[in-house]
Enzyme design. Structure first.
Site, PDB file in Angstrom:
ATOM      1  N   ASP A 165      -8.384 -18.453 -14.477  1.00  0.00           N
ATOM      2  CA  ASP A 165      -9.029 -18.579 -13.148  1.00  0.00           C
ATOM      3  C   ASP A 165      -9.787 -19.741 -12.979  1.00  0.00           C
ATOM      4  O   ASP A 165      -9.040 -20.808 -13.130  1.00  0.00           O
ATOM      5  CB  ASP A 165     -10.214 -17.569 -13.496  1.00  0.00           C
ATOM      6  CG  ASP A 165     -10.489 -16.617 -12.316  1.00  0.00           C
ATOM      7  OD1 ASP A 165     -11.096 -17.407 -11.569  1.00  0.00           O
ATOM      8  OD2 ASP A 165     -10.283 -15.399 -12.285  1.00  0.00           O
ATOM      9  N   HIS A 242     -15.871 -17.512  -9.040  1.00  0.00           N
ATOM     10  CA  HIS A 242     -14.906 -16.485  -9.241  1.00  0.00           C
ATOM     11  C   HIS A 242     -14.748 -16.160 -10.619  1.00  0.00           C
ATOM     12  O   HIS A 242     -14.567 -15.346 -11.141  1.00  0.00           O
ATOM     13  CB  HIS A 242     -13.587 -16.915  -8.385  1.00  0.00           C
ATOM     14  CG  HIS A 242     -12.691 -15.850  -8.319  1.00  0.00           C
ATOM     15  ND1 HIS A 242     -11.590 -15.883  -9.267  1.00  0.00           N
ATOM     16  CD2 HIS A 242     -12.347 -14.827  -7.543  1.00  0.00           C
ATOM     17  CE1 HIS A 242     -10.781 -14.722  -9.075  1.00  0.00           C
ATOM     18  NE2 HIS A 242     -11.119 -14.199  -8.133  1.00  0.00           N
ATOM     19  N   SER A 607      -9.770  -9.018  -7.510  1.00  0.00           N
ATOM     20  CA  SER A 607     -10.157  -9.882  -8.562  1.00  0.00           C
ATOM     21  C   SER A 607     -11.391  -9.164  -9.363  1.00  0.00           C
ATOM     22  O   SER A 607     -11.338  -9.399 -10.550  1.00  0.00           O
ATOM     23  CB  SER A 607     -10.704 -11.186  -7.900  1.00  0.00           C
ATOM     24  OG  SER A 607      -9.815 -11.889  -7.623  1.00  0.00           O
TER      25      SER A 607
END
Ligand code: NAG
Ligand code: NAG
Ligand code: NAG
Ligand code: NAG
Length: 824
Positions: A165, A242, A607
């Protein structure tokens, strides 16, 4: 003589053109597979169980020597095939596949394609992010954590989850490791060869035992030449938010208080709060490349993570390849072969059909749904009318009881305001210098959605800035009838504010406003008598009807190639919460200015759904350490919920904004994950590498040579049809006449159990199950034959399910998605 001259001129012309081509040719990144076995091939199926994998000495001399030999052979291949100086090797992939990536020109890449020993060359298509209360929603806090796994203190203990990620914010409380009564040695899993790569914002102490390893992969990103040193940080540190969000959703500490703008929203917890985190940063704010992602997957598999979370990936299908044989899918196959459970986001391209970016049976494709929580907020007008909206903000001054002058921004433009800025930008409250401070101060100001929000040049952050500069009491951001409704996500606002995303609600506010506003004969507003207040918007209510499949969540049917030829394989596989999820963030928040400075983000995407599945997989693995990835995937899929919390069939957000349609397996897969059932599924369906080969070899119109080149093994066995793959779903995209399919179950309940087999047939299909019931011994195996006949041709897929009900109360469900066609 004459001919001489002519040919000379041609030669000059030719040289000239050739040079233009060679100077003008831009370099790109190419992923290359070459012949010869990678080290993992030595290990073969001994790797399938974690137990044997742990015994494996990763650094054995033989493997090391082999890896080195491969690397040298790649260098030699490049030296002998390509022009010196015309290329730059980025990575050697020498664990799960044998290959490399190289930055070079298309001309050179073509030479590679033809070179002896080269199997495949694929251009790097890039990789993107597929942008807590949820443990309670999924029943973990009352069920699995407390009774089954030695309470929350231990949930996930001993399991390592790898995250490919944007990195991690290591000093977030969700990743703290500081319980003095229960200190486990740093990197307690002695077999986990953690490495902690130091760098900017990432000291060695960041790997604290909760984070057992952290690496970053940047050769591909650097080759693209677009990195900006102030945001594209070359260390495992997450400048986006994220990666931290995803990691904390799967494995964040339990009970971390969520405080944003001084307001306490409750506590957040990962699904498996004692699982360990291995960070593989491969996506940067300015660019994401497939090559960095693949290098990360290769390393994570080599390190021996139990579970891999891919909330990232290529955002569109490969152009000239089968979807299931893209380089990304090949790497996932070999990770799975090495015993790693792979959870993959299905993408955010919904709600149209054929939008999934998860294609293969060896990765679990995760779709997104809501939870029962919402954050309602409201605007109260001077006439007492209350209008619902969205926005995580406190009430306007006076606890929302006092009312303030209501002003439409458009009416308060300075004389030269429209000269300074286009009218759209003024209406959108993007520029304080265009607006009249005297009118705006201490007012509730209506700002309007317009073109700038569509093309991305306007944002909420700028509205908040305008509101601060001009001293608004609050802002009301309304839909614009010209553009219709918009989609609003509840962002935390640092000042009172509310979004009204529906045009019909906007009309009510504007009608009231017009009635209360005095205008001169030119239509210029002279006096404002309208009043309004903004109510508290940060307090959650729990009245929603989950799970509703999120609008953005990508949908099936699954497909084989860019022409969208359907595959007889269900995607998505499973549904998990991905809408408005609270989890850790990075205050740097370089992609989301509105979340800058915050330690938590309330964000949505597949996600966010994917790490829920990764965390539940960790809980199942903890309880059943010897289970293979396919057993874990089956346990989750056969025990899902396919009804909402009112007992009604699942719904999905449809193409029209705010519309709901009946959800099908192409929206929700097997259904919503149900952890307390998934850890005790009764029966599981297993499939392994050989089965995936047979599946590939049975795909229609597919040359076995293509499969051999991609995977490195010949098609020695193929199924009668791809739908014969032993997975917990059954999908047939063209059932003509009759077909018989088999599913094989293994008893994992540890007890003898008798199952009754029942079927809800899809429209237009007769289904018979043989045997109609069976008794299965401890560790026993049982085949079930599923005979399907077309009874009536349909023009769309129809859906049903097989349900096995056990005498010990286990229920095993398999969704059917069938398109009955005529025999021709
Ligand atoms: C490692 O973890 C196990 C639990 O999985 C625990 O029993 C053991 O004491 C730990 N070892 C050390 C050295 O902390
Ligand atoms: C790099 O990022 C910073 C921070 O976002 C920005 O201010 C700067 O303009 C960027 N530089 C370039 C060359 O894009
Ligand atoms: C976006 O829309 C606004 C308002 O119409 C316009 O002024 C601006 O130039 C547009 N920007 C881009 C990048 O198209
Ligand atoms: C399907 O068709 C076959 C042959 O036409 C028949 O023997 C069989 O009974 C049918 N099965 C069902 C479930 O209708």
């Amino acid at each position: 003589m004459l001919t001489m001259v002519v040919s000379l001129r041609f030669q000059l012309l030719f040289l000239f053109l050739f040079c233009i081509v060679c100077i003008g040719e831009e370099r790109d990144i190419y992923l290359v597979l070459v012949e010869g076995d990678p080290p993992v091939a030595f290990l073969q199926d001994s790797l399938v169980s974690l137990q044997s994998r742990k015994k494996l000495d990763q650094n054995s001399e033989v493997l090391k020597a082999h890896a080195k030999h491969l690397e040298e052979s790649h260098d030699q291949l490049l030296q002998t095939t390509l022009e010196e100086g015309a290329y730059n090797k980025l990575y050697t992939f020498n664990h799960i596949v044998n290959g490399f990536s190289v930055h070079t020109t298309p001309t050179q890449a073509n030479k590679l394609k033809k070179a002896h020993g080269v199997k495949l060359v694929e251009k790097d298509r890039g990789a993107k992010m597929m942008t807590t209360y949820t443990p309670k929603f999924l029943g973990l806090s009352e069920g699995v954590w407390t009774t089954e796994l030695g309470r929350v203190k231990n949930a996930g203990e001993g399991i390592v989850i790898g995250f490919v990620d944007t990195g991690i914010n290591p000093f977030h409380p969700s990743f703290a490791y500081d319980d003095p009564r229960d200190r486990y040695a740093k990197n307690n899993r002695t077999r986990f060869p953690g490495v902690c790569e130091e760098g900017p914002h990432f000291p060695k102490s960041a790997c604290n035992g909760k984070i057992v390893s952290a690496r970053f992969f940047s050769a591909g990103a650097q080759a693209r030449g677009v990195l900006n040193a102030s945001i594209d940080i070359l260390s495992p540190f997450d400048a986006v938010g994220h990666g931290s969000h995803v990691a904390s959703t799967a494995a964040g500490n339990h009970g971390v208080p969520v405080v944003v703008n001084g307001f306490y929203y409750g506590r957040a917890s990962g699904m498996a709060p004692r699982a360990r985190i291995a960070v593989y940063k491969a996506i940067y704010p300015s660019v994401g490349t497939a090559t960095d992602v693949l290098a990360a997957i290769d390393q994570a598999t080599k390190d021996g993570v139990d579970i891999l979370t891919l909330s990232i990936g290529p955002d569109e299908p490969p152009r000239n390849r089968l979807t299931v044989l893209s380089m990304f899918d090949i790497f996932m196959l070999f990770a799975r072969k090495a015993g790693v459970f792979v959870a993959q986001a299905v993408g955010n391209r919904g709600p149209g059909p054929y939008t999934t970016v998860s294609y293969s049976p060896w990765a679990v494709g995760v779709a997104s749904c809501n939870t029962d929580r919402a954050y309602p907020s409201s605007l109260v007008l001077g006439n007492g009318m209350k209008i619902g909206g969205i926005g995580l903000s406190g009430p306007s001054f006076g606890e929302g009881l006092l009312q303030y002058k209501l002003v439409l921004a458009k009416d308060a433009v300075l004389a030269d305001g429209n000269i300074l800025r286009t009218p759209e930008f003024v209406d959108e409250c993007q520029h304080p210098e265009a607006l009249d401070l005297v009118i705006m101060q201490r007012s509730v100001v209506i700002c309007t959605f317009s073109a700038g929000f569509l093309n991305g040049s306007s944002n909420i952050k700028a509205i908040i800035n305008t509101a601060r500069t001009l001293g608004f009491m609050g802002f009301v951001f309304v839909a614009n009838p010209t553009y219709g409704d918009f989609i609003a996500e509840p962002y935390p606002f640092s000042i009172p504010g509310i979004m009204i995303p529906k045009a019909s609600d906007t009309q009510i506010i504007l009608d009231y406003y017009e009635k209360q506003t005095e205008r001169n004969d030119k239509g210029v507003a002279m006096a404002y008598h309208g009043r309004a207040s903004i109510q508290e918007g940060r307090v959650a209510t729990y009245n929603e009807k989950p799970p509703v499949v999120s609008r953005f969540s990508s949908r099936g049917p699954n497909f084989l190639d860019i022409k969208r030829n359907p595959t007889d394989l269900l995607k998505p596989d499973i549904l998990a919460p991905g809408h408005q999820i609270w989890a850790a963030w990075s205050p740097m928040s370089v992609k989301d200015p509105i979340l800058k400075g915050y330690n938590f983000g309330l964000v949505s995407g597949t996600s966010m759904a994917t790490p829920h599945i990764a965390g539940v997989a960790a809980l199942i693995k903890q309880r059943n350490p010897s289970w293979s990835p396919s057993m874990i995937a089956s346990a989750m899929a056969t025990t899902t919920t396919t009804h909402d919390n009112h007992g009604e069939p699942l719904m999905a957000e449809g193409p029209e904004l705010y519309s709901l349609i009946r959800s099908t397996p192409f929206d929700h897969g097997a259904g919503l994950v149900n952890p307390s059932q998934a850890i005790d599924p009764g029966l599981v369906l297993m499939s392994g590498f050989e089965d995936y080969m047979s599946f590939l070899c049975s795909l229609p119109n597919t040359d076995p040579e293509i499969i051999k080149t991609a995977i490195g093994e010949a098609c020695t066995h193929s199924f009668h049809a791809p739908s014969d793959l032993n997975i917990p779903s059954l999908t047939i995209s063209a059932l003509a006449g009759s077909q018989s399919v088999r599913r094989t179950f293994k008893n994992v309940a540890g007890k003898v159990e008798t199952y009754v087999c029942a079927v809800v047939p899809p429209n237009g299909v007769a289904v018979e199950l043989h045997p109609p019931w069976f008794t299965i011994g401890r560790d026993g195996i049982q085949d079930l034959e599923v005979k399907l006949n077309v009874t009536q041709v349909q023009d769309t897929f129809s859906y049903g399910e097989i349900v096995l009900t056990g005498s010990l109360k286990h229920i095993v469900r398999i969704p059917l998605s069938i398109l009955p066609v005529s025999v021709l």
